[in-house]
Design a protein around this motif. Structure first.
Motif, short mmCIF file in Angstrom:
data_model
loop_
_atom_site.label_atom_id
_atom_site.label_comp_id
_atom_site.label_asym_id
_atom_site.label_seq_id
_atom_site.Cartn_x
_atom_site.Cartn_y
_atom_site.Cartn_z
N ARG A 289 0.81 -1.20 -0.48
CA ARG A 289 0.58 -0.20 0.39
C ARG A 289 0.70 1.07 0.22
O ARG A 289 1.75 2.11 0.90
CB ARG A 289 -0.84 0.37 1.73
CG ARG A 289 -1.81 -1.46 1.50
CD ARG A 289 -2.61 -0.80 3.09
NE ARG A 289 -3.38 -0.15 2.80
CZ ARG A 289 -3.59 -0.26 4.34
NH1 ARG A 289 -3.77 -0.64 5.85
NH2 ARG A 289 -4.70 1.34 4.85
N ARG A 291 1.19 4.96 0.89
CA ARG A 291 0.84 5.44 2.15
C ARG A 291 1.65 6.41 2.48
O ARG A 291 2.75 6.62 2.58
CB ARG A 291 0.67 4.99 2.63
CG ARG A 291 -0.38 4.16 2.82
CD ARG A 291 -1.14 3.35 4.22
NE ARG A 291 -0.35 2.79 4.23
CZ ARG A 291 0.14 1.37 5.37
NH1 ARG A 291 -1.46 1.69 6.53
NH2 ARG A 291 0.85 0.74 5.76
N THR A 306 -3.92 8.03 1.63
CA THR A 306 -3.84 7.35 0.67
C THR A 306 -5.36 7.72 -0.09
O THR A 306 -5.28 6.69 -1.22
CB THR A 306 -4.84 5.83 1.77
OG1 THR A 306 -6.01 6.13 2.11
CG2 THR A 306 -3.53 5.36 2.64
N GLN A 311 -3.41 1.50 -2.94
CA GLN A 311 -4.01 0.58 -1.39
C GLN A 311 -3.80 -1.15 -1.76
O GLN A 311 -3.90 -2.00 -0.57
CB GLN A 311 -4.78 0.91 -1.38
CG GLN A 311 -4.93 2.20 -0.95
CD GLN A 311 -3.61 3.03 0.04
OE1 GLN A 311 -3.48 2.40 1.17
NE2 GLN A 311 -3.19 3.60 -0.94
#
Lengths: 371, 112
Positions: A289, A291, A306, A311
């Motif tokens: 993911r 982020r 996000t 993701q």
């Protein structure tokens, strides 16, 4: 209407991404110096049309390019980076000594008030400066002449001086960061340097809190509060409140405190951005993911950002020079990935979208906010 | 100088064709081959000196600035032979000196 110019260095050329202040519609240039590695493209704050690019590859060596018209036209300038005096030796990965050898320019940092003056951080680690717009380069030998230099060892990317951080109010003060030596500071314009690593701890060293040998990945600070310096270290996100003389950890609730890049909001010295990476052995984001994490408190408390970022199944990296901010309000945040995406958030990180999907591996991102 | 002497004297300079890889052509802002003038004897060093003199951005890209040695991943071919490890004072072969063939600077095959 003013513009935004995003200067992107990649493994196969440079790119200029252009937009107006809405930051919604972008033009992507043709590749600059196609086929060459472009470690860094940076612009002068004193003359935004003056750009410098570090162009290199293993076949043909180092070239420095200069543009006087915002990137429309470029001319090669000086590429002679000769160490001052006898180069001496530093440590190799296996602990043996090897001679200092110039490989490439990692970082070009123009002076805040003179477009002809630029610092160049190079591999093997040294600091050079031009005062004639890149035609000639001279080493500031005091840094490489530091008494600990023979014990400096390369990080995975080489023994590189990757960050040059001039003090916004006093040009005689600079911080320089080297992988894997740490931070050095000068307050006399580069004649003499002091280690600035107190508080750093690196478990890969036999003595983890030793004064030199830390793999500092990136430094950032806000011009309104220059004594506060943020650091993404190999592991650990760190903060100094005394201009680098001492450091304390601010990793807090990050899912991983390994990473490469770090930057500060243009208008809020307490707002900091990092991109956590899983580990030194897994150079991709935790859990696949992507982020960005933002702290509004100068560290320790971090929130994931996000929206608009992949993701799942995302295994790119964000390298040390590949994040930058603009100076609009709300502040824009930009970063590039090793997968060739360059993302922008025009609302301080709350929402993201790609400017471009498929560039070569992104090595660096800088942003110019044009009037 | 007499007419007879002029007929037998070697030329003051010789045009030498040089073929370069794309990256060096773009750096020098040329298309196709370049032609440099070299004073005989037409050695490898004299030819590369002439190339760098005519195209300053190429200084340091073919030969190391400090040592003058060929950069490790550059190969130098002439008339079907590999001159990569020839000494600097090696004279180039007749097809290159007479302009029938170019001196070829080639980036070695390594990586993508």
């Amino acid at each position: 209407m003013g513009g935004i110019r995003v200067l992107v260095g990649t493994a196969k050329g440079g790119f200029v991404l252009s937009s107006d202040h809405d930051r919604t519609s972008w033009e992507v240039s043709e590749p600059l110096f196609g086929g060459w590695e472009v470690y860094h493209v940076n612009g002068s704050a004193a003359d935004p049309d003056r750009l410098y690019a570090s162009q290199s590859n293993g076949w043909f060596g180092q070239v420095i390019q200069r543009s006087d018209d915002g990137g429309a036209n470029w001319e090669p300038v000086g590429n002679e980076f000769s160490y001052d005096g006898e180069p001496g030796t530093h440590l190799f990965y296996d602990g043996s000594s090897m001679p200092w050898r110039f490989t490439r320019v990692w970082n070009l940092t123009p002076s805040a008030d003179d477009p002809d003056t630029v610092y160049a951080g190079v591999e093997d680690a040294a600091l050079f400066r031009t005062t004639d717009g890149g035609r000639s380069w001279s080493e500031l030998p005091g840094l490489r002449g530091h008494e600990t230099a023979s014990s400096w060892a390369p990080g995975a990317g080489g023994l590189c001086l990757h960050t040059v951080l001039p003090h916004p109010d006093d040009p005689s003060q600079l911080l320089a960061a080297i992988s894997a030596a740490g931070v050095l500071a000068t307050d006399d314009g580069g004649a003499t340097w002091q280690l600035a690593n107190q508080g750093l701890r690196s478990e890969f060293l036999p003595e983890p809190d030793v004064e030199v040998g830390h793999c500092v990945h990136k430094l950032a600070r806000h011009p309104a509060r220059p004594d506060v310096v943020y650091m993404q270290k190999h592991w650990d996100v760190m903060r100094s409140d005394d201009g680098g003389r001492s450091w304390h950890e601010i990793s807090g609730n990050l899912p991983s405190d390994f990473g490469f890049t770090i930057d500060v909001h243009a208008h809020d010295p307490d707002t900091v951005y990092v991109v956590p990476i899983t580990s030194d052995e897994k150079h991709f984001p935790p859990d696949g993911r992507l982020r960005v994490f933002r702290s509004r408190t100068g560290g320790d408390q971090w929130e994931p950002l996000t929206d608009g970022l992949p993701q799942s199944n995302c295994y790119v990296n964000v390298l040390r020079d590949a994040m930058a901010v603009d100076s609009l309000d709300p502040c824009g945040i930009y970063f590039g990935t090793t997968g060739g995406q360059v993302y922008v958030s025009s609302d301080e990180g709350d929402h993201w979208r790609p400017i471009v999907h498929d560039l070569p591996r992104v090595l660096s991102v800088e942003v110019q906010t044009l009037p | 100088m007499s007419t007879q002497q002029a007929r037998t004297s070697p030329p003051a300079t010789v045009p030498v064709r040089i073929a370069m890889p794309y990256q060096l052509r773009t750096l020098a802002k040329v298309t196709g081959e370049v032609v440099v003038t070299v004073s005989p004897p037409v050695t490898l060093a004299a030819t590369l000196d002439a190339l760098e003199s005519a195209h300053a951005p190429l200084v340091g890209t073919v030969r190391d600035r400090e040592t003058g040695a060929r950069r490790p991943m550059i190969r130098i071919y002439a008339a079907g032979e590999d001159f990569s490890d020839a000494s600097a004072e090696t004279e180039l072969p007749e097809p290159v000196v007479t302009g029938r063939e170019p001196l070829r600077l080639v980036g070695s095959i390594a990586g993508g």
